[in-house]
Motif scaffolding. Sequence first.
Motif, short mmCIF file in Angstrom:
data_model
loop_
_atom_site.label_atom_id
_atom_site.label_comp_id
_atom_site.label_asym_id
_atom_site.label_seq_id
_atom_site.Cartn_x
_atom_site.Cartn_y
_atom_site.Cartn_z
N LEU A 28 7.87 -4.94 -10.18
CA LEU A 28 6.57 -4.28 -10.42
C LEU A 28 6.07 -3.57 -9.17
O LEU A 28 5.55 -2.46 -9.24
N LEU A 29 6.25 -4.23 -8.03
CA LEU A 29 5.77 -3.64 -6.77
C LEU A 29 6.54 -2.37 -6.40
O LEU A 29 6.01 -1.47 -5.75
N GLN A 53 7.38 -0.05 -8.26
CA GLN A 53 7.01 1.13 -9.06
C GLN A 53 5.52 1.43 -8.87
O GLN A 53 4.72 1.27 -9.80
N PRO A 72 2.12 3.37 -8.79
CA PRO A 72 1.63 4.62 -9.41
C PRO A 72 1.19 5.57 -8.30
O PRO A 72 0.55 5.13 -7.35
N ARG A 119 -5.31 1.76 -2.13
CA ARG A 119 -5.12 0.31 -2.14
C ARG A 119 -5.91 -0.35 -1.01
O ARG A 119 -6.47 -1.42 -1.19
N GLU A 127 0.83 -2.53 -16.97
CA GLU A 127 1.31 -3.47 -15.93
C GLU A 127 0.92 -2.98 -14.54
O GLU A 127 0.56 -3.76 -13.66
N GLN A 128 1.02 -1.66 -14.37
CA GLN A 128 0.67 -1.09 -13.05
C GLN A 128 -0.83 -1.24 -12.77
O GLN A 128 -1.23 -1.50 -11.63
N MET A 175 -1.36 -4.72 -11.73
CA MET A 175 -0.85 -4.90 -10.37
C MET A 175 -1.84 -4.33 -9.34
O MET A 175 -2.14 -4.96 -8.33
N GLU A 176 -2.36 -3.12 -9.61
CA GLU A 176 -3.32 -2.50 -8.68
C GLU A 176 -4.56 -3.38 -8.53
O GLU A 176 -5.09 -3.55 -7.43
N ILE A 183 -3.57 -6.42 -6.44
CA ILE A 183 -3.41 -6.04 -5.02
C ILE A 183 -4.78 -5.88 -4.36
O ILE A 183 -4.97 -6.24 -3.20
#
Lengths: 120, 186
Positions: free
Chosen positions: A13-14, A16, A18, B37, B115-116, B119-120, B123
């Motif tokens: 996951l990390l 990829q 965005p 981020r 999913e991204q 994840m963001e 993070i």
Amino acid sequence: MNNDSEFDPLDSLLAQPPLIADRGFSQRLSREFKKTTPVRSKIFVLSGILWLVLAFTLASPQLLFEDLSSLLTVINISEQFDVFSTELISIDYTALRAFYPSALAFVLSIAAVFSMLLRD
Amino acid sequence: MNIESLLIQKTLAQRDNAAFSSLVKMHQGKIRSFLVRLSKRHDIADDLAQETFITAFRKLDSFHGTGSFSGWLFRIAYNCFLQHCRSLNRRAEITDEYIGQREVLTEHYDSISSEQIDMEQAIAQLKPDEIATITLCHSFGHSHQEVADILKMPLGTVKSNISRGKTRLREILNVEPVTNSLEKAS
């Protein structure tokens, strides 16, 4: 042979991330570059022209040379300057006045300013 | 010689804005994602990215090509972020502004999966040093040593930041490593 392999879904996951869409960012930045650089150049050109006007209004090329030579005598910070200043001081200004045309001095000064501009 | 090196040389030799703009286009996505981020806000990230590229343009002659150009840009970007933190002392405050803003995330990316987004958001809950090390190492493919050079951190600190950050991400996302053991070939 050991074929143990570890699959980490987190790493997958990390890997990829965005990426943010440009949406005109590069163009906005290009405009910033165009805005900043010419202003700096214009200021430099204007100060160069002002210096030339002042120099030719208030002093002759010969006087400028004499000022430069006395400045170098005062500075005298290294051997190289020392040699250069000695050479310059030893110039016979009487002879120089006869052979040094003002037009050439003007062209040389312009060339000096533009060479400084190019270096900038 | 690759295109990137040619563009750098052209910018240096002629102070060519167009050549540098091409370099900006090549790297803006990564730099802005890194700064989003860290700063957790798109407007601040854009300001910092702009500052990063303007600084890079002014100081391009100090890039000697010993490391990668993107690494050099990441270092400037990270310094800009640290300066921003020092000037506003926002480290504690920024976390709350970002979490839960799914709409904001989808708006700023060309394509971003569910999913991204998760994840963001996960993070965003890490500390800045953990975010920086994990992003550079796992998302943008720099080695531990390169990350240490970019962030000017000891190698051990980089590794521990990555380890701590990944442990925290696993907790937030409830992701466990899966081990596939293959039978020995007889």
